[in-house]
Motif scaffolding. Structure first.
Motif, PDB file in Angstrom:
ATOM      1  N   PRO A  57       0.823  -1.214   0.000  1.00 32.62           N
ATOM      2  CA  PRO A  57       0.000   0.000   0.000  1.00 32.62           C
ATOM      3  C   PRO A  57       0.860   1.269   0.000  1.00 32.62           C
ATOM      4  O   PRO A  57       1.875   1.333   0.681  1.00 32.62           O
ATOM      5  CB  PRO A  57      -0.787  -0.099   1.315  1.00 32.62           C
ATOM      6  CG  PRO A  57      -0.725  -1.530   1.709  1.00 32.62           C
ATOM      7  CD  PRO A  57       0.577  -2.057   1.174  1.00 32.62           C
ATOM      8  N   ILE A  58       0.451   2.249  -0.786  1.00 32.39           N
ATOM      9  CA  ILE A  58       1.126   3.543  -0.819  1.00 32.39           C
ATOM     10  C   ILE A  58       0.070   4.617  -1.002  1.00 32.39           C
ATOM     11  O   ILE A  58      -0.773   4.517  -1.879  1.00 32.39           O
ATOM     12  CB  ILE A  58       2.215   3.619  -1.918  1.00 32.39           C
ATOM     13  CG1 ILE A  58       2.860   4.990  -1.984  1.00 32.39           C
ATOM     14  CG2 ILE A  58       1.668   3.260  -3.277  1.00 32.39           C
ATOM     15  CD1 ILE A  58       3.639   5.368  -0.779  1.00 32.39           C
ATOM     16  N   ASP A  59       0.116   5.625  -0.171  1.00 37.03           N
ATOM     17  CA  ASP A  59      -0.806   6.756  -0.264  1.00 37.03           C
ATOM     18  C   ASP A  59      -0.029   7.916  -0.875  1.00 37.03           C
ATOM     19  O   ASP A  59       0.676   8.643  -0.170  1.00 37.03           O
ATOM     20  CB  ASP A  59      -1.340   7.114   1.120  1.00 37.03           C
ATOM     21  CG  ASP A  59      -2.398   8.197   1.079  1.00 37.03           C
ATOM     22  OD1 ASP A  59      -2.415   8.991   0.103  1.00 37.03           O
ATOM     23  OD2 ASP A  59      -3.203   8.272   2.023  1.00 37.03           O
ATOM     24  N   VAL A  60      -0.110   8.059  -2.193  1.00 38.92           N
ATOM     25  CA  VAL A  60       0.694   9.074  -2.878  1.00 38.92           C
ATOM     26  C   VAL A  60       0.335  10.491  -2.437  1.00 38.92           C
ATOM     27  O   VAL A  60       1.203  11.365  -2.425  1.00 38.92           O
ATOM     28  CB  VAL A  60       0.617   8.946  -4.418  1.00 38.92           C
ATOM     29  CG1 VAL A  60       1.263   7.660  -4.891  1.00 38.92           C
ATOM     30  CG2 VAL A  60      -0.801   9.060  -4.920  1.00 38.92           C
ATOM     31  N   ASP A  61      -0.919  10.730  -2.068  1.00 41.36           N
ATOM     32  CA  ASP A  61      -1.307  12.057  -1.590  1.00 41.36           C
ATOM     33  C   ASP A  61      -0.683  12.341  -0.221  1.00 41.36           C
ATOM     34  O   ASP A  61      -0.107  13.403  -0.007  1.00 41.36           O
ATOM     35  CB  ASP A  61      -2.825  12.199  -1.520  1.00 41.36           C
ATOM     36  CG  ASP A  61      -3.472  12.143  -2.891  1.00 41.36           C
ATOM     37  OD1 ASP A  61      -2.822  12.580  -3.865  1.00 41.36           O
ATOM     38  OD2 ASP A  61      -4.602  11.664  -2.995  1.00 41.36           O
ATOM     39  N   LYS A  62      -0.781  11.391   0.682  1.00 41.11           N
ATOM     40  CA  LYS A  62      -0.211  11.568   2.020  1.00 41.11           C
ATOM     41  C   LYS A  62       1.311  11.732   1.958  1.00 41.11           C
ATOM     42  O   LYS A  62       1.885  12.545   2.670  1.00 41.11           O
ATOM     43  CB  LYS A  62      -0.569  10.372   2.907  1.00 41.11           C
ATOM     44  CG  LYS A  62      -0.059  10.491   4.315  1.00 41.11           C
ATOM     45  CD  LYS A  62      -0.453   9.285   5.144  1.00 41.11           C
ATOM     46  CE  LYS A  62       0.154   9.364   6.539  1.00 41.11           C
ATOM     47  NZ  LYS A  62      -0.032   8.109   7.263  1.00 41.11           N
ATOM     48  N   GLU A  63       1.967  10.956   1.107  1.00 38.58           N
ATOM     49  CA  GLU A  63       3.418  11.026   0.964  1.00 38.58           C
ATOM     50  C   GLU A  63       3.861  12.210   0.101  1.00 38.58           C
ATOM     51  O   GLU A  63       5.045  12.450  -0.058  1.00 38.58           O
ATOM     52  CB  GLU A  63       3.961   9.725   0.364  1.00 38.58           C
ATOM     53  CG  GLU A  63       3.691   8.497   1.201  1.00 38.58           C
ATOM     54  CD  GLU A  63       4.533   8.428   2.465  1.00 38.58           C
ATOM     55  OE1 GLU A  63       5.526   9.175   2.581  1.00 38.58           O
ATOM     56  OE2 GLU A  63       4.178   7.633   3.343  1.00 38.58           O
ATOM     57  N   ARG A  64       2.872  12.918  -0.488  1.00 36.41           N
ATOM     58  CA  ARG A  64       3.117  14.081  -1.336  1.00 36.41           C
ATOM     59  C   ARG A  64       4.031  13.743  -2.521  1.00 36.41           C
ATOM     60  O   ARG A  64       4.974  14.437  -2.832  1.00 36.41           O
ATOM     61  CB  ARG A  64       3.668  15.236  -0.513  1.00 36.41           C
ATOM     62  CG  ARG A  64       2.661  15.700   0.513  1.00 36.41           C
ATOM     63  CD  ARG A  64       3.177  16.752   1.462  1.00 36.41           C
ATOM     64  NE  ARG A  64       3.841  17.840   0.763  1.00 36.41           N
ATOM     65  CZ  ARG A  64       4.854  18.532   1.301  1.00 36.41           C
ATOM     66  NH1 ARG A  64       5.298  18.260   2.492  1.00 36.41           N
ATOM     67  NH2 ARG A  64       5.412  19.513   0.630  1.00 36.41           N
ATOM     68  N   ILE A  65       3.700  12.627  -3.185  1.00 33.83           N
ATOM     69  CA  ILE A  65       4.441  12.197  -4.367  1.00 33.83           C
ATOM     70  C   ILE A  65       3.697  12.715  -5.586  1.00 33.83           C
ATOM     71  O   ILE A  65       2.520  12.441  -5.762  1.00 33.83           O
ATOM     72  CB  ILE A  65       4.562  10.659  -4.399  1.00 33.83           C
ATOM     73  CG1 ILE A  65       5.339  10.185  -3.171  1.00 33.83           C
ATOM     74  CG2 ILE A  65       5.204  10.195  -5.692  1.00 33.83           C
ATOM     75  CD1 ILE A  65       5.285   8.699  -2.955  1.00 33.83           C
ATOM     76  N   ASP A  66       4.377  13.481  -6.415  1.00 34.04           N
ATOM     77  CA  ASP A  66       3.729  14.104  -7.561  1.00 34.04           C
ATOM     78  C   ASP A  66       3.525  13.143  -8.725  1.00 34.04           C
ATOM     79  O   ASP A  66       2.543  13.233  -9.440  1.00 34.04           O
ATOM     80  CB  ASP A  66       4.537  15.319  -8.032  1.00 34.04           C
ATOM     81  CG  ASP A  66       4.512  16.438  -7.011  1.00 34.04           C
ATOM     82  OD1 ASP A  66       3.411  16.781  -6.542  1.00 34.04           O
ATOM     83  OD2 ASP A  66       5.588  16.965  -6.681  1.00 34.04           O
ATOM     84  N   ILE A  67       4.482  12.257  -8.937  1.00 32.52           N
ATOM     85  CA  ILE A  67       4.390  11.294 -10.039  1.00 32.52           C
ATOM     86  C   ILE A  67       4.778   9.923  -9.495  1.00 32.52           C
ATOM     87  O   ILE A  67       5.819   9.771  -8.874  1.00 32.52           O
ATOM     88  CB  ILE A  67       5.340  11.661 -11.195  1.00 32.52           C
ATOM     89  CG1 ILE A  67       5.051  13.070 -11.696  1.00 32.52           C
ATOM     90  CG2 ILE A  67       5.212  10.654 -12.330  1.00 32.52           C
ATOM     91  CD1 ILE A  67       6.111  13.591 -12.636  1.00 32.52           C
ATOM     92  N   CYS A  68       3.921   8.945  -9.721  1.00 27.81           N
ATOM     93  CA  CYS A  68       4.191   7.580  -9.268  1.00 27.81           C
ATOM     94  C   CYS A  68       3.852   6.643 -10.420  1.00 27.81           C
ATOM     95  O   CYS A  68       2.783   6.755 -11.012  1.00 27.81           O
ATOM     96  CB  CYS A  68       3.338   7.277  -8.037  1.00 27.81           C
ATOM     97  SG  CYS A  68       3.588   5.628  -7.371  1.00 27.81           S
ATOM     98  N   PHE A  69       4.766   5.728 -10.735  1.00 30.08           N
ATOM     99  CA  PHE A  69       4.529   4.852 -11.877  1.00 30.08           C
ATOM    100  C   PHE A  69       5.146   3.477 -11.649  1.00 30.08           C
ATOM    101  O   PHE A  69       5.949   3.277 -10.746  1.00 30.08           O
ATOM    102  CB  PHE A  69       5.107   5.471 -13.154  1.00 30.08           C
ATOM    103  CG  PHE A  69       6.582   5.718 -13.061  1.00 30.08           C
ATOM    104  CD1 PHE A  69       7.489   4.769 -13.505  1.00 30.08           C
ATOM    105  CD2 PHE A  69       7.074   6.899 -12.523  1.00 30.08           C
ATOM    106  CE1 PHE A  69       8.856   4.995 -13.412  1.00 30.08           C
ATOM    107  CE2 PHE A  69       8.438   7.135 -12.429  1.00 30.08           C
ATOM    108  CZ  PHE A  69       9.320   6.172 -12.872  1.00 30.08           C
ATOM    109  N   SER A  70       4.755   2.553 -12.487  1.00 31.31           N
ATOM    110  CA  SER A  70       5.275   1.185 -12.435  1.00 31.31           C
ATOM    111  C   SER A  70       5.072   0.531 -13.794  1.00 31.31           C
ATOM    112  O   SER A  70       4.719   1.201 -14.763  1.00 31.31           O
ATOM    113  CB  SER A  70       4.547   0.388 -11.349  1.00 31.31           C
ATOM    114  OG  SER A  70       5.106  -0.905 -11.247  1.00 31.31           O
ATOM    115  N   GLY A  71       5.264  -0.757 -13.858  1.00 31.99           N
ATOM    116  CA  GLY A  71       4.999  -1.536 -15.056  1.00 31.99           C
ATOM    117  C   GLY A  71       3.949  -2.583 -14.744  1.00 31.99           C
ATOM    118  O   GLY A  71       3.954  -3.171 -13.659  1.00 31.99           O
ATOM    119  N   SER A  72       3.066  -2.840 -15.675  1.00 35.49           N
ATOM    120  CA  SER A  72       1.958  -3.770 -15.435  1.00 35.49           C
ATOM    121  C   SER A  72       2.436  -5.196 -15.168  1.00 35.49           C
ATOM    122  O   SER A  72       1.747  -5.981 -14.530  1.00 35.49           O
ATOM    123  CB  SER A  72       0.991  -3.751 -16.624  1.00 35.49           C
ATOM    124  OG  SER A  72       1.667  -4.050 -17.829  1.00 35.49           O
TER     125      SER A  72
END
Length: 120
Positions: A37-52
């Protein structure tokens, strides 16, 4: 940029520097997106990506991505043209946005495979 197989460390330091130089904070979650689990808003991450094909275990060929409103604003206010058509997020944002501008032919079979894998 950082990777995420473990708990995020130092994101506050990244965020502080990014804010100071009016940049964006981005993280690659290549191995762990959808597994941890990762909360990108809480961690204030502007861009988050991965590979399918990573933790999601769907066929390769797509990159799930999330872009914050502040990062989107940085892209749209850019003064120089993006040099590569292949990673021009402003064009992709217009494709998915209200303008619906054509950017590419979507990989329908991969979208359905991702949907099935995620149980949507």
């Amino acid at each position: 940029m950082g990777k995420h197989p473990r708990r995020i460390t130092g994101i506050d330091a990244y965020r502080k520097v990014a804010g100071r130089i009016r940049s964006v904070a981005h993280r690659g979650y290549c191995a762990s997106l959808a597994a941890v689990p990762i909360d990108v808003d809480k961690e204030r991450i502007d861009i988050c990506f991965s590979g399918s094909q990573k933790a999601i275990s769907a066929p390769p060929g797509m990159s799930p991505i999330t872009v914050s409103p502040s990062a989107e604003e940085v892209f749209r206010k850019r003064k120089t043209k993006v040099q590569s058509w292949y990673f021009d997020l402003t064009t992709a944002m217009n494709y998915w946005g209200k303008d619906r501008l054509y950017h590419h032919t979507p990989p329908i079979s991969l979208i359905f495979a991702l949907r099935e894998r995620c149980g949507w």
